[in-house]
Design a protein around this motif. Structure first.
Motif: not given
Length: 475
Positions: A281-282, A348, A278-279, A288, A285
């Motif tokens: 992916q954030e 994405d 998650k970190a 998530v 950009g």
């Protein structure tokens, strides 16, 4: 047993690639097994001052470079339990970087000769001198020509390790007299295909020739891999063997790594891996999503690393499957442009950073689900081992050290996904098998746990080197 490990680079002092990793890790692993291993390397101007401040000046000598003599200062430092010797000559080494200078042949001819000249001044005589790549390949040649019968040099064995056969140290024959200083009766030991070839001299003169994986030792006997040296290697195959490298498992440790969002181990990884994903992916950009597999790529963007295969089919995989890619690296313009365009089309699904950011590489190893490494040739490879260390499943082509460290999980026992032929659609098939495997979350967690349990440490490799050293000393 005493081993003098000769390298043109070594972590943490100076490194540009895999040799620096090996020279910074293997000697320490040998020391832990009671082998008296010391390292010798050039004293580069670019070595950080904090390391220079810890060096002690021992003495200075003069070293023959053909018809002249050059100053050589000998400095000593201790790191991780290993004694390092640094050879100082500002004319040769007071420059930026390590390689790529017009007189590299003379610089490393000086270094190779200096390694032998310092021995009487160390109060420590090695049983084995272990040289690495073309930059120190002249040491076995000089030993056999000038030193083998001198008092204080008796019965020393030499080992020469090929880390990458592509870089051989090829130069014009004008070096023979004016730089190398060897007589015509020895020209046949270093001349090859109309040129001076440093690596050829190491292969000819060393008592043992090793490579950084068993499969690579077999591959370089084939013209497709050997960059022209296969005739010499086949003639000398009786002294050739391969020992797989390891990685520094203290540095690459998901339990203690401060660069990742959550620490974990083989017994407690599911929530932490999800947090790291998650970190990542954030940070990049990207969307998530935990339900989509994230494939990491950390590499030089070059054709022989398999990027020509990726360019052919990665966009197809984004159409046909639900998958994400995160890329860190720099290199050839065509591949940098390809991934930039892919990111612009699919922001994405594709994250990219051009360059090399060590902290980000750790985040990718910890946050990705799989790690893609489809190299055309890979003498050993460290990235696939680091990926395993972080429980990220490698997708690799069966070549060199990739074949020796990663086995296909199709039979329920492997630790990755592999393909044999250097073919874009064979690679795509392995990626698709990985994506399908990810959907079976129970089975996937078993695979991740198996990857985390793999022993990629230097301990296993060090034991193999010790066996080889002992056998060599009995010959």
């Amino acid at each position: 047993m005493k081993v003098l490990y000769v390298a043109s680079e070594a972590l943490p002092f100076m490194a540009s690639g895999g040799l620096g990793d090996v020279a910074g890790s293997l000697p320490a692993a040998l020391r832990k097994r009671l082998i008296g291993c010391r390292v010798v390397m050039p004293l580069y101007d670019s070595i950080k001052q904090e390391y220079k401040d810890k060096m002690t000046f021992l003495t200075s000598i003069s070293v023959p470079v053909s018809w002249r003599r050059q100053y050589c200062g000998i400095f000593e430092a201790k790191h991780n339990g290993v004694i390092y010797y640094f050879l100082d000559n500002q004319y040769y080494f007071k420059r930026e970087g390590i390689y790529g200078h017009y007189d590299d042949a003379e610089r490393f001819a000086f270094f190779a000769r200096a390694v032998l000249e310092i021995i009487p001044h160390l109060d420590w005589k090695p049983d084995i001198i272990h040289c690495n790549d073309w930059q120190s390949a002249l040491t076995p040649l000089y030993y056999s020509i000038f030193y083998a019968n001198q008092p204080g040099y008796e019965n020393i064995k030499t080992v020469f390790t090929i880390h990458n056969i592509q870089y051989q140290g090829k130069y014009g024959n004008e070096l023979l007299g004016d730089v190398l200083g060897i007589g015509p009766e020895y020209y046949n030991l270093i001349q090859y295909d109309g040129l001076v070839n440093f690596m050829k001299a190491g292969i000819e003169c060393a008592n043992k020739v090793t490579t950084v994986s068993p499969t690579y030792a077999k591959e370089i006997l084939d013209p497709w891999f050997s960059h022209g040296l296969d005739p010499i290697l086949n003639q000398r195959s009786w002294k050739l063997c391969g020992i797989l490298n390891g990685i520094d498992t203290d540095s690459y440790n998901p339990e203690t790594d401060k660069n990742i969002a959550a620490n974990y181990n083989a017994d407690n990884f599911q929530a932490a891996k999800a947090k790291n994903k998650k970190a990542l992916q954030e940070l990049m950009g990207m969307a998530v999503r935990d339900d989509v597999p994230l494939i990491g790529i950390v590499s030089r963007l070059a054709g022989h690393k398999g990027f020509d295969l990726m360019k052919e089919v990665l966009e197809k995989s984004l159409w046909e499957r639900d998958v994400q890619y995160v890329v860190l690296g720099s290199g050839e313009w065509q591949y940098e442009s390809f991934f930039r365009e892919l990111h612009d089309k699919y922001p994405d699904k594709v994250g990219i950073t051009i360059g090399f950011v060590p902290e980000l590489s750790r985040k990718i190893y910890a946050g990705a689900d799989m790690f893609l490494m489809p190299s055309k040739s890979e003498p050993c490879g460290l990235s696939q081992m680091i990926a395993l260390r972080y429980g990220t499943i490698p997708i690799v082509r069966e070549t060199g050290g990739l074949k020796d460290s990663i086995t296909d999980s199709g039979d329920g026992e492997g630790n990755g996904f592999t393909f044999r032929n250097y073919d874009a659609y064979d690679m795509l098939g392995a990626i698709y098998r990985g994506i399908e495997g990810y959907q079976n979350r129970e089975g996937w967690n078993i695979l991740v746990k198996r990857a985390l349990a793999c022993d990629m440490s230097w301990g296993k490799s060090a034991n193999e080197y010790i066996k080889m050293y002992k056998a060599l000393l009995k010959e």
